[in-house]
Design a protein around this motif. Structure first.
Motif, short mmCIF file in Angstrom:
data_model
loop_
_atom_site.label_atom_id
_atom_site.label_comp_id
_atom_site.label_asym_id
_atom_site.label_seq_id
_atom_site.Cartn_x
_atom_site.Cartn_y
_atom_site.Cartn_z
N SER A 108 7.67 -1.57 5.07
CA SER A 108 8.83 -0.88 4.50
C SER A 108 9.54 -1.83 3.55
O SER A 108 9.74 -3.00 3.88
N THR A 109 9.90 -1.32 2.38
CA THR A 109 10.59 -2.15 1.39
C THR A 109 11.78 -1.36 0.83
O THR A 109 11.78 -0.12 0.87
N PRO A 110 12.76 -2.05 0.29
CA PRO A 110 13.88 -1.34 -0.36
C PRO A 110 13.39 -0.45 -1.50
O PRO A 110 13.88 0.66 -1.67
N PHE A 111 12.42 -0.94 -2.29
CA PHE A 111 11.87 -0.14 -3.39
C PHE A 111 11.23 1.13 -2.86
O PHE A 111 11.45 2.22 -3.40
N GLY A 112 10.46 1.04 -1.80
CA GLY A 112 9.82 2.21 -1.20
C GLY A 112 10.84 3.17 -0.62
O GLY A 112 10.71 4.39 -0.77
N ALA A 113 11.88 2.62 0.02
CA ALA A 113 12.93 3.47 0.60
C ALA A 113 13.67 4.23 -0.50
O ALA A 113 14.12 5.36 -0.29
N PHE A 114 13.76 3.63 -1.69
CA PHE A 114 14.38 4.32 -2.82
C PHE A 114 13.42 5.33 -3.45
O PHE A 114 13.77 6.48 -3.69
N LEU A 115 12.19 4.88 -3.74
CA LEU A 115 11.27 5.70 -4.53
C LEU A 115 10.72 6.90 -3.77
O LEU A 115 10.52 7.97 -4.37
N ASP A 116 10.49 6.77 -2.49
CA ASP A 116 9.87 7.87 -1.72
C ASP A 116 10.67 9.17 -1.81
O ASP A 116 10.12 10.20 -2.18
N TRP A 162 3.48 12.08 3.53
CA TRP A 162 3.40 11.77 4.96
C TRP A 162 2.67 10.44 5.16
O TRP A 162 3.10 9.60 5.94
N PHE A 163 1.59 10.25 4.41
CA PHE A 163 0.72 9.10 4.59
C PHE A 163 1.42 7.79 4.23
O PHE A 163 1.28 6.80 4.95
N ASP A 164 2.20 7.77 3.14
CA ASP A 164 2.86 6.51 2.77
C ASP A 164 3.92 6.12 3.79
O ASP A 164 4.08 4.95 4.12
N GLY A 165 4.63 7.11 4.35
CA GLY A 165 5.61 6.81 5.39
C GLY A 165 4.96 6.28 6.65
O GLY A 165 5.43 5.32 7.26
N VAL A 210 0.83 -1.21 0.00
CA VAL A 210 0.00 0.00 0.00
C VAL A 210 0.87 1.26 0.00
O VAL A 210 0.64 2.18 -0.80
N PRO A 211 1.88 1.37 0.87
CA PRO A 211 2.72 2.58 0.83
C PRO A 211 3.42 2.79 -0.52
O PRO A 211 3.51 3.91 -1.00
N ASN A 212 3.89 1.71 -1.14
CA ASN A 212 4.56 1.85 -2.43
C ASN A 212 3.58 2.29 -3.52
O ASN A 212 3.94 3.09 -4.40
N ILE A 213 2.37 1.80 -3.48
CA ILE A 213 1.35 2.21 -4.46
C ILE A 213 1.04 3.70 -4.28
O ILE A 213 0.93 4.44 -5.26
#
Length: 187
Positions: A58-66, A46-49, A4-7
């Motif tokens: 938390s994912t590596p992709f999310g940590a990169f893309l955010d 703020w919401f995705d974090g 959900v956060p990555n989306i």
């Protein structure tokens, strides 16, 4: 990867061209609508974090893309206000903000390669800068000084907050550099 956060972060990236196109439409409420889209994107940051932490997604992709999504939409907004206002009083702080973003990103990447990225983690000053910057950009993008006949001075407030964000940018850049100085100087 499809958490959900990555989306939500991907939606923020998709909103960038929408936000830019809407801003430049020949339509009476184009700037206000684009400012709303920018505000919505800022809220999703703020919401995705929050969701990544709350749902433990938390994912590596999310940590990169955010952070990339944040920098892309802010850079687009800074370029747009620089173009629209065509003023030294907007251009100089916009350049300061862009320089800081590139500098701190490069510093964090370099520190990460050395295994000491935690020394330059996001600080309170950085968060305050981001808040002031986002509010400034919303105000300047909207172009609103009145709403339904009532004075609200969004543009005036946007100018003030842009300068506050610039000062906080320089301050945080110095703080991060000092935190990394031992590594930068080779000691």
């Amino acid at each position: 990867m499809w958490t959900v956060p990555n989306i939500i972060t991907l939606i923020r990236v998709i909103l960038i061209p929408v936000f830019v196109v809407v801003y430049f439409l020949d339509w009476r409420w184009a700037h206000e609508t684009a400012a709303f889209i920018f505000w919505f994107a800022a809220i999703t940051d703020w919401f995705d974090g929050y969701l990544a932490r709350k749902l433990q997604q938390s994912t590596p992709f999310g940590a990169f893309l955010d952070p990339v999504a944040d920098k892309l939409i802010v850079a687009a907004a800074l370029l747009m206000i620089t173009h629209s206002y065509a003023s030294l009083w907007i251009t100089v702080p916009a350049i300061i903000l862009l320089i800081r973003e590139i500098y701190v990103s490069a510093l964090r990447e370099w520190m990460g390669q050395r295994g000491v990225r935690e020394r330059v983690k996001v600080s309170f000053i950085g968060k305050a800068k981001t808040t002031a910057q986002m509010l400034a950009l919303i105000g300047l993008l909207s172009g609103l000084e009145t709403f339904m006949g009532w004075p609200i001075y969004w543009v005036t407030l946007g100018h003030l907050l842009l300068y506050i964000a610039s000062v906080l940018s320089l301050w945080s850049m110095v703080v991060y550099t000092m935190a990394a100085w031992r590594d930068l100087s080779g000691r």
